[in-house]
Scaffold this motif. Structure first.
Motif: not given
Length: 200
Positions: A177-188
């Motif tokens: 559900h994230w647009c990028s790896t960066r957003c996924g890392d931030r959400a985690r």
């Protein structure tokens, strides 16, 4: 012509969201990006930026001569498309004005010189100004792509990035559900921090 992926990476270190390369309307919706710390970047903020954005996607020549009115039309369509994407991804009713805006954009490209009437000289046929014609064609292309996305098989995959404050849309791939790896890392990282601070 610069590659779209290189352009975004150069400017933000952020790759295109999943689906942008297949759907120009998704790229348009994501052309204003909310960043951390209350910052934002708008790739259509000025006529020159709007011209560059369209040129990168093959929708306008480098020397199209965009004016503020052209950039405003593009930004306005972006907001209407974002509204429709939000309604579709959240299962809400669409704003009638947003539907009208997309339909208007799709039908604004004349197929022949239009009839005009001057009070002094009478009737005549005319074609739009070159820049107006370029912008109208780009708006029609983007609106048609949005309509295709919203009514096609990819519509069920349309979702907003799940990492605040990101405001980009993407086509979900699997459970992502994230647009990028960066957003996924931030959400985690945010979830891990919330778990640590919630535990006694």
């Amino acid at each position: 012509m610069r590659n779209v992926k290189e352009s975004l990476t150069d400017q933000l270190g952020l790759p295109p969201a999943q689906g942008e390369e297949e759907h120009l309307s998704l790229a348009l919706a994501n052309s204003a990006i909310a960043l951390t710390g209350g910052h934002a970047v708008d790739f259509l903020g000025t006529p020159a930026q709007a011209n560059h954005w369209l040129t990168e996607r093959g929708l306008a020549p480098v020397d199209a001569g965009m004016r503020e009115m052209c950039a405003t039309q593009l930004r306005s369509l972006r907001e209407q498309i974002r509204s429709l994407f939000a309604a579709r991804s959240e299962g809400l009713a669409a704003l009638p004005a947003a539907v009208r805006a997309v339909n208007d954009a799709m039908t604004r490209v004349p197929t022949a010189p239009l009839l005009q009437w001057d009070d002094k000289t009478g009737p005549y046929r005319s074609t739009p100004h070159r820049t107006t014609a370029i912008v109208d064609h780009a708006l029609a292309t983007l609106a048609a792509d949005a309509a295709d996305l919203l009514t096609g098989p990819d519509a069920v995959r349309l979702t907003a990035c799940g990492s605040a404050p990101c405001n980009r849309y993407l086509l979900r791939h699997g459970r992502r559900h994230w647009c990028s790896t960066r957003c996924g890392d931030r959400a985690r990282a945010a979830r891990a921090y919330a778990r640590r601070t919630a535990s006694p």
